[in-house]
Design a protein around this motif. Structure first.
Motif, PDB file in Angstrom:
ATOM      1  N   THR A 126       8.725   2.881 -11.858  1.00 47.66           N
ATOM      2  CA  THR A 126       7.756   3.797 -12.452  1.00 47.66           C
ATOM      3  C   THR A 126       7.154   3.228 -13.728  1.00 47.66           C
ATOM      4  N   GLY A 127       7.669   2.109 -14.167  1.00 41.48           N
ATOM      5  CA  GLY A 127       7.093   1.466 -15.337  1.00 41.48           C
ATOM      6  C   GLY A 127       8.073   1.387 -16.482  1.00 41.48           C
ATOM      7  N   ILE A 155       9.996  -2.042  -2.710  1.00 46.40           N
ATOM      8  CA  ILE A 155      10.702  -2.092  -3.992  1.00 46.40           C
ATOM      9  C   ILE A 155      12.007  -2.858  -3.841  1.00 46.40           C
ATOM     10  N   ALA A 156      12.732  -2.560  -2.759  1.00 48.01           N
ATOM     11  CA  ALA A 156      14.036  -3.200  -2.584  1.00 48.01           C
ATOM     12  C   ALA A 156      13.906  -4.716  -2.492  1.00 48.01           C
ATOM     13  N   GLY A 197       1.989   1.583  -1.396  1.00 46.29           N
ATOM     14  CA  GLY A 197       1.979   2.897  -2.027  1.00 46.29           C
ATOM     15  C   GLY A 197       2.745   2.977  -3.321  1.00 46.29           C
ATOM     16  N   VAL A 198       3.120   1.870  -3.903  1.00 48.23           N
ATOM     17  CA  VAL A 198       3.816   1.908  -5.194  1.00 48.23           C
ATOM     18  C   VAL A 198       2.826   1.490  -6.274  1.00 48.23           C
ATOM     19  N   PRO A 199       2.425   2.414  -7.136  1.00 50.75           N
ATOM     20  CA  PRO A 199       1.386   2.055  -8.118  1.00 50.75           C
ATOM     21  C   PRO A 199       1.955   1.289  -9.293  1.00 50.75           C
ATOM     22  N   TYR A 200       2.501   0.127  -9.036  1.00 54.61           N
ATOM     23  CA  TYR A 200       3.169  -0.636 -10.088  1.00 54.61           C
ATOM     24  C   TYR A 200       2.312  -1.838 -10.432  1.00 54.61           C
ATOM     25  N   VAL A 254      -4.280   1.136  -5.338  1.00 50.15           N
ATOM     26  CA  VAL A 254      -3.084   1.406  -4.542  1.00 50.15           C
ATOM     27  C   VAL A 254      -3.510   1.980  -3.187  1.00 50.15           C
ATOM     28  N   ARG A 255      -2.806   1.569  -2.150  1.00 52.18           N
ATOM     29  CA  ARG A 255      -3.044   2.062  -0.790  1.00 52.18           C
ATOM     30  C   ARG A 255      -1.688   2.423  -0.214  1.00 52.18           C
TER      31      ARG A 255
END
Lengths: 209, 215, 578
Positions: free
Chosen positions: C78-79, C423-424, C436-439, C459-460
Motif C-alpha cells: 500500500t506504500g 505481490i507474492a 490491479g495493484v496501484p503500487y 493501473v488495470r
C-alpha cells in the motif's frame, strides 16, 4: 463490427504512406541532401520519410556528442605544438574502465617531472565513451571527439591510440565544440588576467618595500 | 550499375558506348555479394539496440541490401557480434558461427565484442570475440552510433570488393574445419588449449611459475 | 490510494522480543534477526504488519568481521518506506541461512543469485542452483577473497596506469592469453559438464495419464532466438502444445556489474549503471545517485531536480515505445509498429544526445546534480515534443493497435497474474500495476520532486498481457503530463553545487535508493566503509525479479503464448543478468 480495428490500423499506415509524398511536395528539393533538410527530419515537426541517407547525408552532430577522447594542443605562432596535457594523471584516475595509460616525463638532469606526457595511450577496445576524463581534466587538455567513423580491419595494430594519434589542434576543438571552447577560453583568459593582476600587485608591493 | 563495376580496363568502341557493359567475373560476383549481405538476427547487449535502430527507418539498412535479418545461421552471411561476449554465451556463438554457410563474415560491433570493453576485467567476460572466431571488421565505440555501424558495414563491403574468386577459401577442395566449441568447466575451456591447461594444472608448480600465475 | 504516514515507528522488539535486535552500527538501520527465527519473523511481518512485498534480497560479505549478512528490504504494497532486516551468520563454509521462499515466493531467484555469487546456502529453497554463472563454475565470485583472472588490485584507480603507464593488454601478460583460470590438479579431459543435467532435472514432468500416454517434450527457446529480446533462454516442458513447466535460464549477459562496481570508485559507477538497463540509462543514473546522495546526505539544487524528472520521464516514454514496438514484433506484426515506435524514440534520443552527449549511455547525473545544463534550444525542443508531437503519436498508436482484433484475440486472458500472485512474486512496474495493484514508487514512496506533479498511477485489473500493454500506453500519457508540468515549472539556477571532485567522500553506512524505473522498482543497495570505493554495490533489477513470475504466468498457456508473455514483461538482459 469485426475487422474495424484492422481497417483503422491499415488507414494509419496508408496515411503515413501518403504523408511522405505530401511532405515532399511541401518542402521541395531542400528536403534531401541539404543540412536544413536533415535538421528538419530530426525535428519534432518532421512528417513522412524519416531516413537519413548515410553516407551521402549525415546527421548533425550536436556539440555535446562524445565518442573517443583526444588530446588538445595549442598551435604557437612558430608552428610548434604546445600540448596542454601536464600528465597530472587525473583522467587516468577517473577513467572507469581504466583504459588510459600515461607515462610521465622526467627531466634527465634534475630528475623532476616535466609537465608533458612522454607517452599517452588509450585502449579504444576498452574505452566506454563516458566523457569523465574530459569532464574532470583541469587543463582542458583532453576532450571528446566527434569522429565516429573508426572501423578497422585489425584491432591489434590500430586500436591502441598513442599520443600521436590522439593529438589534435585547438582549432579543431573550437570547430567541433564552439560554445564550450569560447566559454573555456573566456575562463582561461580571466584566470590568466587574475594571475597577472596578482603578480603585478605583488611586484608593486615588493617595489614599495 | 556503379562506375567501378563497369570499367575493367577494356576499351569499348564509340559506337557501342552505352549499349554494352564489360566487367570481370570477380567484380560482378562481389557486386552481387556486397549488396545482399544478410545479417544474422542476433543481439547480445546494448549494441544490439543500436543495431535494431540501424535497421529501422532512420538509418535503413535496406539501402545496403542488408535488411533481411535471419534468425537462423544457415541463411546468413554476416554475424554482427553486437555486445559483450560472456563465457556462458561463447559456446553458442561459436556453434552459430560453425553453422553459418560460407562465405561468412563477422563484424565485431563495439568495444566489448572487439576487446572486452569496459567489462573486460569481469570474471564472466571474454576479452574479444576474436579469441574464438575470426573477425573481419571491428567497429569501436561504446556503443557505436548507428552511423558508425553503417561505416563499419561499408568497410566490410570494401573488403568484399577486394576478394577474388581464385583465392576465396570456400571454393577450395578441402572442407573448412569447424571451430571447436568451448566447454563450460570450472572456467571456460577452449578444446584447443587443453594441453596448455594441463601443463599448468597437473604439473607441480615451481616457485617461478607461481610468481607468474599470481602476477 | 490511501495516504498514510510513510515512516511508521515500528517497534519490532516489542513484538518479537529477543528474536530481533536493532542494528546499531553507525549509518545502518533496521533490525538483525536471529537466523533460527527468520521464517517466523518474516511471516509475522507479512501477516501482522502488512509488509507483504519483498523488495530486495541481497548478501554482503563482511570479510574483516568474519561474517556474512543477508539483507532483506520489505515494503507494504500500500506504500511507504521499506523496512530493513538482516541475518548475520559466521563466514565459515558452508554458510547457511533459512530460505524465505515459503513466505515470499519472490525470493526464489534472488536467493539463487546470492547462492551463486556469494555462496550462501539457503536451507529449504526448492531449486537452489546457480543462476547467473553455470553449474560447475569454480568459486563464488562476489566473495571478497575471490579474485578474477584479470585481477590487478582491489580498488581503482590502478597504479599501473600512471605515472609510469606502460601500455599493455592484460591478456598478453597471462599464460593462456585469455580471461581464464583453473584450479590446481584440474584435468580438462576428465571434465563432464553438469549445467544442462541440473537444469533438466529441475523441470517438472508431465503427469502420467493412464488413458492416453503422451510423450513429454522439452523445448529450449534461446539463447539465440528472435523472440527472447537478447540472450535469454527458456527451458519448457510441454504436454502437446501446453506448457507444463518453464524455467528461465539467464546469465548469458552476466557482465559482473557488482564485482566491477566494488572495484570502482563511486563516480566510476555512474557510466556503468548506464549499461544495466541500456534502454533507460537515465533512470539507472537516477537510482544510483539517489542511493549515494542518501549516504552523503546531500540534495541537488532545484533546477537539477526538474532536469532529472524531465530526463527520467523522457526515458520512460522512449522505453515504453520500444517495449510496445518489440512486443508487437513478438505478436507477429513484424517491424511496422516497431518502426513507428523507433521513429519517435529517435527524436527523444536526439534530445538525449544533445543534452548528455550520447544517445543511449547518457552518464548524465552526478552526486548533487546533473553534469550540465540543457544546451540552448533543447528545453524548447522537449516542450515541443511534450505538447505537440508525443500526444498525437500516442493517439495514433492507440488508433491502430489498441482495438486491433488480432492484438485483442492474442492478448486478452493470456498470461494472467492475480494481484496476490503479483505481490507474492515481488513483480514490479507495469506487470504489478496491470494486475490491479496501484503500487508506483513515485506515489508510494515519493522521491525527488514527484510529489509536486499531478498525475495518475496507471493501473488495470485483469492482469493479462493485454492489460500490461494498456498500462504502458497509460504510463506514456501520464509521463507526458508530468513532462508538460515540469517544462512549465522548471526554475532557473545552477544544476550542481560547487566544483566537482572526482573523489567523493561518502560516510560509512548503508543506503537503499530506489526509483520507479520504466520496468519497475529499480533499487541500488550501497554499503560504504568510508573508503573511496563502495564495499558492496547491489542492483535490485526489476527485469530480473519480474522473471520470477514468468513460469507462473506461462503454465497452462500454449507455447506460442510464452513468447508474448515474455514480451509483455519487457525484460532487458543487461539488467536481468547484470
Amino acid at each position: 463490427m469485426y475487422g474495424k480495428g484492422i481497417v483503422k490500423g491499415l488507414l494509419v499506415t496508408l496515411k503515413r504512406f501518403f504523408e511522405t509524398y505530401t511532405d515532399d511536395i511541401k518542402h521541395g528539393k531542400a528536403r534531401y541532401y541539404t543540412e536544413e533538410g536533415v535538421a528538419y527530419r530530426s525535428s519534432p515537426e518532421t512528417r513522412g520519410l524519416f531516413t537519413v541517407q548515410y553516407p551521402e547525408e549525415k546527421l548533425i552532430t550536436p556539440e555535446e556528442f562524445r565518442f573517443i577522447p583526444f588530446l588538445v594542443y595549442d598551435e604557437k605562432d612558430d608552428g610548434e605544438q604546445a600540448i596542454r596535457c601536464t600528465s597530472c594523471g587525473i583522467c587516468a584516475k577517473v577513467c572507469p574502465p581504466q583504459c588510459i595509460w600515461i607515462e610521465r616525463t622526467s627531466d634527465p638532469k634534475t630528475k623532476r617531472p616535466v609537465p608533458e606526457p612522454k607517452n599517452f595511450y588509450i585502449d579504444v577496445d576498452i574505452c566506454m565513451n563516458c566523457g569523465l576524463c574530459a569532464e574532470y581534466c583541469p587543463f582542458d587538455a583532453i576532450k571528446m571527439d566527434h569522429d565516429y567513423e573508426l572501423a578497422v580491419y585489425d584491432r591489434h595494430v590500430n586500436n591502441i591510440y598513442d599520443k600521436e594519434k590522439l593529438l589534435k589542434p585547438a582549432s579543431y576543438y573550437a570547430d567541433i565544440r564552439p560554445l564550450n571552447y569560447t566559454q573555456e577560453e573566456k575562463a582561461r583568459a580571466e584566470a590568466a588576467a587574475a594571475k597577472a593582476a596578482k603578480a603585478a600587485a605583488r611586484a608593486a608591493r615588493q617595489k614599495k618595500q | 550499375m556503379s562506375e567501378s563495376l563497369n570499367s575493367p580496363g577494356y576499351e569499348i568502341p564509340d559506337e557501342l558506348q552505352g549499349t554494352v557493359a564489360i566487367t570481370t567475373l570477380d567484380r560482378i560476383y562481389n557486386w552481387g555479394r556486397r549488396n545482399s549481405i544478410w545479417p544474422m538476427m542476433f543481439g547480445l547487449a546494448c549494441c544490439a539496440i543500436e543495431m535494431i535502430c540501424t535497421a529501422a527507418s532512420r538509418y535503413d539498412l535496406a539501402r545496403f541490401g542488408m535488411e533481411v535479418m535471419r534468425p537462423s545461421p544457415r541463411q546468413t552471411d554476416l554475424m554482427i557480434v553486437s555486445g559483450t561476449v560472456t563465457k556462458k554465451m561463447v559456446p553458442q556463438i561459436v556453434r552459430l558461427y560453425n553453422q553459418m554457410a560460407e562465405p561468412r563474415y563477422v563484424l565485431a560491433m563495439g568495444a566489448c565484442a572487439s576487446g572486452g570493453g569496459p567489462f573486460k576485467e569481469g570474471y564472466n567476460v571474454v576479452s574479444g570475440i576474436d579469441k574464438y572466431i575470426p573477425v573481419d571488421v571491428y567497429v569501436p565505440g561504446c556503443p557505436p552510433t548507428p552511423q558508425a555501424l553503417l561505416h563499419g558495414l561499408i568497410k566490410l563491403q570494401e573488403k568484399i570488393d577486394q576478394q577474388s574468386l581464385k583465392e576465396v577459401p570456400w571454393y577450395k577442395k578441402a572442407p573448412s574445419e569447424p571451430i571447436p566449441v568451448p566447454v563450460l568447466g570450472p572456467d571456460i575451456m577452449d578444446p584447443r588449449d587443453y594441453e596448455k591447461i594441463k601443463q599448468f594444472t597437473l604439473q607441480p608448480v615451481t616457485p617461478v611459475q607461481e610468481e607468474e600465475l599470481s602476477a | 490510494m490511501t495516504e498514510q504516514t510513510l515512516t511508521p515507528t515500528l517497534n519490532l522488539e516489542e513484538r518479537f522480543g529477543d528474536w530481533v535486535t536493532p542494528d546499531t552500527r553507525k549509518g545502518y538501520e533496521g533490525y538483525l534477526v536471529a537466523p533460527e527465527h527468520l521464517i517466523d519473523c518474516a511471516a509475522a511481518l507479512r501477516d501482522e504488519f502488512g509488509y507483504d512485498y519483498l523488495a530486495s534480497l541481497t548478501a554482503v560479505d563482511y570479510l574483516p568481521d568474519g561474517k556474512m549478512e543477508v539483507v532483506y528490504h520489505v515494503s507494504q504494497s500500500t506504500g511507504g518506506a521499506p523496512l530493513v532486516f538482516k541475518v548475520q551468520v559466521p563466514r565459515e563454509d558452508p554458510v547457511t541461512v533459512p530460505s524465505l521462499v515459503s513466505v515470499y515466493p519472490g525470493a526464489e531467484f534472488q536467493e539463487r543469485e546470492a547462492w551463486d555469487l556469494m555462496g550462501i546456502r539457503f536451507e529449504g529453497h526448492p531449486d537452489l542452483r546457480r543462476i547467473l554463472m553455470w553449474e560447475g563454475f569454480e568459486g563464488h565470485p562476489l566473495r571478497k577473497d575471490w579474485k578474477e583472472a584479470y585481477y590487478e588490485e582491489d580498488t581503482k584507480p590502478f597504479k599501473s596506469r600512471w605515472p609510469a603507464g606502460q601500455v599493455h593488454r592484460v591478456e598478453d601478460t597471462l599464460p593462456f592469453g585469455k580471461n581464464v583460470k583453473y584450479p590446481q590438479g584440474f584435468d580438462p579431459e576428465k571434465w563432464t559438464p553438469v549445467e544442462e543435467e541440473a537444469l533438466y532435472a529441475s523441470l517438472k514432468r508431465v503427469p502420467a495419464d493412464e488413458d492416453l500416454p503422451t510423450e513429454q517434450l522439452i523445448v529450449n527457446l534461446g539463447p539465440q532466438h528472435p523472440s527472447t529480446h537478447g540472450v535469454f533462454r527458456m527451458a519448457v516442458t510441454l504436454d502437446g502444445e501446453t506448457i507444463v513447466d518453464l524455467k528461465p535460464v539467464m546469465g548469458y549477459l552476466h557482465r559482473n556489474h557488482e564485482k566491477i562496481g566494488e572495484r570502482n570508485t563511486y563516480l566510476m559507477n555512474i557510466p556503468f549503471t548506464d549499461r544495466l538497463d541500456y534502454l533507460s540509462s537515465l533512470s539507472n543514473n537516477f537510482g544510483y545517485v539517489l542511493a549515494v546522495e542518501k549516504l552523503m546526505g546531500i540534495k541537488p539544487p532545484e533546477r537539477a531536480e526538474y532536469i532529472r524528472v524531465i530526463m527520467a520521464e523522457l526515458t520512460r516514454i522512449q522505453n515504453h515505445l520500444f517495449a510496445i514496438g518489440m512486443f508487437l514484433n513478438d505478436l507477429g506484426a513484424f517491424f511496422t509498429p516497431s518502426l513507428y515506435a523507433i521513429e519517435e524514440r529517435e527524436l527523444i534520443l536526439d534530445t538525449f544526445e544533445a543534452v548528455t552527449g550520447s544517445r543511449m549511455m547518457c552518464n548524465y547525473m552526478r552526486f548533487g546534480g546533473v553534469a550540465r545544463d540543457f544546451p540552448p534550444g533543447q528545453l524548447e525542443r522537449v516542450r515541443d515534443l511534450a505538447f505537440n508531437r508525443l500526444p498525437a503519436i500516442v493517439d495514433e498508436f492507440d488508433a491502430y493497435l489498441t482495438n486491433n482484433e488480432i492484438v485483442r484475440a492474442r492478448c486478452e486472458g493470456v498470461g494472467v497474474l492475480t494481484p496476490e500472485q503479483a505481490i507474492a512474486y515481488s513483480t514490479c512496474g507495469p506487470v504489478l500495476r496491470a494486475s490491479g495493484v496501484p503500487y508506483d514508487l513515485r506515489r508510494a514512496d515519493p522521491y525527488s520532486i514527484y510529489d509536486r506533479f499531478d498525475f495518475d498511477v496507471a493501473v488495470r485489473y485483469h492482469g493479462d498481457v493485454y492489460d500490461r500493454y494498456l498500462v504502458r500506453m497509460d504510463e506514456i500519457r501520464q509521463s507526458i503530463r508530468i513532462l508538460q508540468q515540469a517544462v512549465e515549472q522548471i526554475p532557473e539556477g545552477p544544476v550542481i553545487e560547487g566544483k566537482q571532485q572526482y573523489q567523493v567522500r561518502v560516510p560509512a553506512g548503508e543506503a537503499y535508493g530506489r526509483v520507479e524505473g520504466p520496468k519497475g522498482e529499480l533499487g541500488f543497495y550501497v554499503v560504504s566503509n568510508g573508503k573511496p570505493n563502495p564495499w558492496r554495490y547491489h542492483v535490485r533489477a526489476p527485469s530480473f525479479i519480474n522473471l520470477t513470475a514468468l513460469a507462473e504466468m506461462c503454465k497452462g498457456n500454449k507455447i506460442a503464448d510464452a513468447v508474448i508473455i515474455l514480451g509483455s514483461i519487457d525484460i532487458v538482459l543487461g539488467e536481468t543478468d547484470r
